[in-house]
Design a protein around this motif. Structure first.
Motif, PDB file in Angstrom:
ATOM      1  N   SER A   1     -11.067   5.568   7.508  1.00 21.29           N
ATOM      2  CA  SER A   1     -12.177   4.991   6.520  1.00 21.29           C
ATOM      3  C   SER A   1     -11.816   3.606   6.293  1.00 21.29           C
ATOM      4  N   GLY A   2     -10.683   2.773   6.521  1.00 19.25           N
ATOM      5  CA  GLY A   2     -10.259   1.488   6.147  1.00 19.25           C
ATOM      6  C   GLY A   2     -10.079   1.446   4.792  1.00 19.25           C
ATOM      7  N   ARG A   3      -9.392   2.633   4.167  1.00 18.77           N
ATOM      8  CA  ARG A   3      -9.238   2.456   2.749  1.00 18.77           C
ATOM      9  C   ARG A   3      -7.720   2.643   2.353  1.00 18.77           C
ATOM     10  N   MET A   4      -7.441   1.958   1.376  1.00 20.09           N
ATOM     11  CA  MET A   4      -5.898   1.933   1.140  1.00 20.09           C
ATOM     12  C   MET A   4      -5.647   1.688  -0.438  1.00 20.09           C
ATOM     13  N   ARG A   5      -4.471   2.279  -1.031  1.00 16.34           N
ATOM     14  CA  ARG A   5      -4.377   2.135  -2.446  1.00 16.34           C
ATOM     15  C   ARG A   5      -2.973   1.283  -2.760  1.00 16.34           C
ATOM     16  N   ILE A   6      -2.960   0.545  -3.880  1.00 14.03           N
ATOM     17  CA  ILE A   6      -1.575   0.057  -4.252  1.00 14.03           C
ATOM     18  C   ILE A   6      -1.564   0.185  -5.498  1.00 14.03           C
ATOM     19  N   VAL A   7      -0.227   0.154  -6.048  1.00 15.61           N
ATOM     20  CA  VAL A   7       0.248   0.376  -7.301  1.00 15.61           C
ATOM     21  C   VAL A   7       0.413  -1.165  -7.918  1.00 15.61           C
ATOM     22  N   GLY A   8      -0.319  -1.473  -8.900  1.00 16.02           N
ATOM     23  CA  GLY A   8      -0.125  -2.787  -9.607  1.00 16.02           C
ATOM     24  C   GLY A   8       0.460  -2.841 -10.898  1.00 16.02           C
TER      25      GLY A   8
ATOM     26  N   PRO B   1       0.667  -1.352   0.118  1.00 13.99           N
ATOM     27  CA  PRO B   1       0.022  -0.018   0.011  1.00 13.99           C
ATOM     28  C   PRO B   1       0.883   1.373  -0.082  1.00 13.99           C
ATOM     29  N   PHE B   2       0.519   2.203  -0.882  1.00 13.21           N
ATOM     30  CA  PHE B   2       1.172   3.618  -0.887  1.00 13.21           C
ATOM     31  C   PHE B   2       0.340   4.478   0.018  1.00 13.21           C
ATOM     32  N   GLU B   3      -0.664   4.311   0.378  1.00 15.69           N
ATOM     33  CA  GLU B   3      -1.581   5.137   0.903  1.00 15.69           C
ATOM     34  C   GLU B   3      -2.542   4.415   1.757  1.00 15.69           C
ATOM     35  N   PHE B   4      -2.758   4.719   3.284  1.00 14.91           N
ATOM     36  CA  PHE B   4      -3.561   4.058   4.159  1.00 14.91           C
ATOM     37  C   PHE B   4      -4.344   4.993   5.055  1.00 14.91           C
ATOM     38  N   ASP B   5      -5.699   4.785   4.955  1.00 13.02           N
ATOM     39  CA  ASP B   5      -6.347   5.757   5.890  1.00 13.02           C
ATOM     40  C   ASP B   5      -7.186   4.781   6.759  1.00 13.02           C
ATOM     41  N   PRO B   6      -6.634   4.976   7.914  1.00 12.93           N
ATOM     42  CA  PRO B   6      -7.166   4.234   9.109  1.00 12.93           C
ATOM     43  C   PRO B   6      -8.790   4.454   9.592  1.00 12.93           C
TER      44      PRO B   6
ATOM     45  N   PHE C   1       7.313   1.037  -6.908  1.00 13.59           N
ATOM     46  CA  PHE C   1       6.874   2.251  -7.022  1.00 13.59           C
ATOM     47  C   PHE C   1       5.852   2.707  -5.644  1.00 13.59           C
ATOM     48  N   GLY C   2       5.248   1.487  -5.397  1.00 18.43           N
ATOM     49  CA  GLY C   2       4.430   1.833  -4.160  1.00 18.43           C
ATOM     50  C   GLY C   2       5.182   1.871  -2.776  1.00 18.43           C
ATOM     51  N   LEU C   3       6.148   1.272  -2.721  1.00 23.93           N
ATOM     52  CA  LEU C   3       6.867   1.466  -1.647  1.00 23.93           C
ATOM     53  C   LEU C   3       7.516   2.791  -1.431  1.00 23.93           C
ATOM     54  N   ALA C   4       7.974   3.148  -2.832  1.00 23.42           N
ATOM     55  CA  ALA C   4       8.853   4.567  -2.551  1.00 23.42           C
ATOM     56  C   ALA C   4       7.747   5.641  -2.331  1.00 23.42           C
ATOM     57  N   ALA C   5       6.486   5.597  -2.987  1.00 24.53           N
ATOM     58  CA  ALA C   5       5.634   6.387  -2.745  1.00 24.53           C
ATOM     59  C   ALA C   5       5.065   6.703  -1.242  1.00 24.53           C
ATOM     60  N   ALA C   6       4.969   5.416  -0.638  1.00 23.93           N
ATOM     61  CA  ALA C   6       4.678   5.385   0.822  1.00 23.93           C
ATOM     62  C   ALA C   6       5.888   5.922   1.807  1.00 23.93           C
ATOM     63  N   LEU C   7       7.103   5.689   1.187  1.00 21.86           N
ATOM     64  CA  LEU C   7       8.330   5.965   2.042  1.00 21.86           C
ATOM     65  C   LEU C   7       8.585   7.399   1.873  1.00 21.86           C
ATOM     66  N   ARG C   8       8.229   8.042   0.697  1.00 20.10           N
ATOM     67  CA  ARG C   8       8.283   9.451   0.461  1.00 20.10           C
ATOM     68  C   ARG C   8       7.652  10.450   1.463  1.00 20.10           C
ATOM     69  N   ARG C   9       6.744   9.946   2.107  1.00 22.39           N
ATOM     70  CA  ARG C   9       6.006  10.828   3.061  1.00 22.39           C
ATOM     71  C   ARG C   9       6.809  11.265   4.251  1.00 22.39           C
TER      72      ARG C   9
END
Ligand code: FAD
Length: 236
Positions: free
Chosen positions: A75-82, A68-73, A130-138
């Motif tokens: 709303s229980g919503r997350m996004r992945i780059v596949g 996951p590169f975004e996670f909103d606890p 790419f997902g890891l990079a986007a998550a880490l960049r925060r």
């Protein structure tokens, strides 16, 4: 879960996995999907960048792993780059994912330990990173990214959409003749105190790791996790 799923599969899924729904699918480029998954069961989860989810595919108990590169606890919503690398159960699911479909998954849970990274962090990976990079960049605004990729044109567009437009892209060649350039780019991004995060294709990670050690970087500066390997299936 499909109607025809066997008793053991259904019991296993209900007892051990979280149920979510695909709520949105974007195709920023032909070989990439941004997939949004949401579920009550994901609410209040204490997510850390780098955590993984293992998504159950149709027909049995096989799973494939995503970051996951975004996670909103709330709303229980997350996004992945596949990434759709070609034929494969995971890539086929990513390519055909549709809003409204139900999925079962394990996680999110820890994968790579990304605590206490140095102020300069260099990430080497590929499309699967790419997902890891986007998550880490925060949390790591000083993040430098070097990616080996099949299509620099597609990857550049996807990375722009993820806010990673400064990443260095190197076109992957089947004979690995691009690897010297990749290693050089990783080394040039480093400062005296640098953490290296190596993910993606197993042989590429091994080669970058060996080269960094040969250039005097300490093993403690390296964190690596293979995301896939030629000839192997479903690493997690
Ligand atoms: C911790 C972790 C996090 C991950 N995060 C992500 C993520 O966020 N996004 C993402 O897209 N992927 C991610 N991956 C990689 C993803 O799980 C694999 O690419 C996936 O297993 C592919 O599934 P498949 O069924 O299509 O191919 P598999 O059945 O797993 O593999 C079949 C063959 O396809 C080839 N192959 C597999 N993956 C690739 C690839 N990426 N490029 C080229 N050839 C390949 C190999 O030759 C392999 O032998 C992650 C993996 C791990 C372990």
């Amino acid at each position: 879960m499909p109607q025809g799923a066997g008793l053991i599969e259904r019991a296993f899924t209900r007892l051990l996995m979280r149920m979510v729904q695909v709520t949105d699918v974007e195709a920023p480029q032909p070989d990439f999907r941004f997939i949004t998954l949401q579920g009550e069961s994901l609410r209040h989860y204490d997510w850390m960048p780098g955590d993984k989810v293992q998504i159950k595919l149709d027909g049995g108990l096989q799973t494939r792993t995503y970051t996951p590169f975004e996670f909103d606890p709330h709303s229980g919503r997350m996004r992945i780059v596949g990434y759709c690398h070609g034929p494969g159960p995971g890539a086929d699911w990513v390519r055909g994912a549709r809003a409204g479909e139900a999925r079962a998954l394990f996680g999110p849970r820890g994968s790579l330990n990304l605590q206490n990274l140095a102020s300069c962090t260099v990430l080497f990976g590929d499309e699967t990173s790419f997902g890891l990079a986007a998550a880490l960049r925060r949390d790591e605004p000083g993040l430098h990214c070097v990616f080996e990729v099949v299509s620099p044109t597609q990857s550049r567009a996807v990375l722009h959409a993820l806010g990673l437009g400064n990443a260095r892209l190197i076109e992957r060649r089947d004979d690995d003749s691009h690897m010297d350039e990749a290693i050089d780019a990783v080394r040039r991004s480093a400062e005296i105190r640098t953490s290296f995060v190596l993910t993606g294709r197993a042989p590429a990670i091994q080669r970058v790791g060996r080269a960094l050690k040969a250039h005097g970087f300490d093993a403690t500066q390296l964190r690596s996790k293979p995301y896939w390997a030629p000839g192997r299936s479903g690493l997690d």
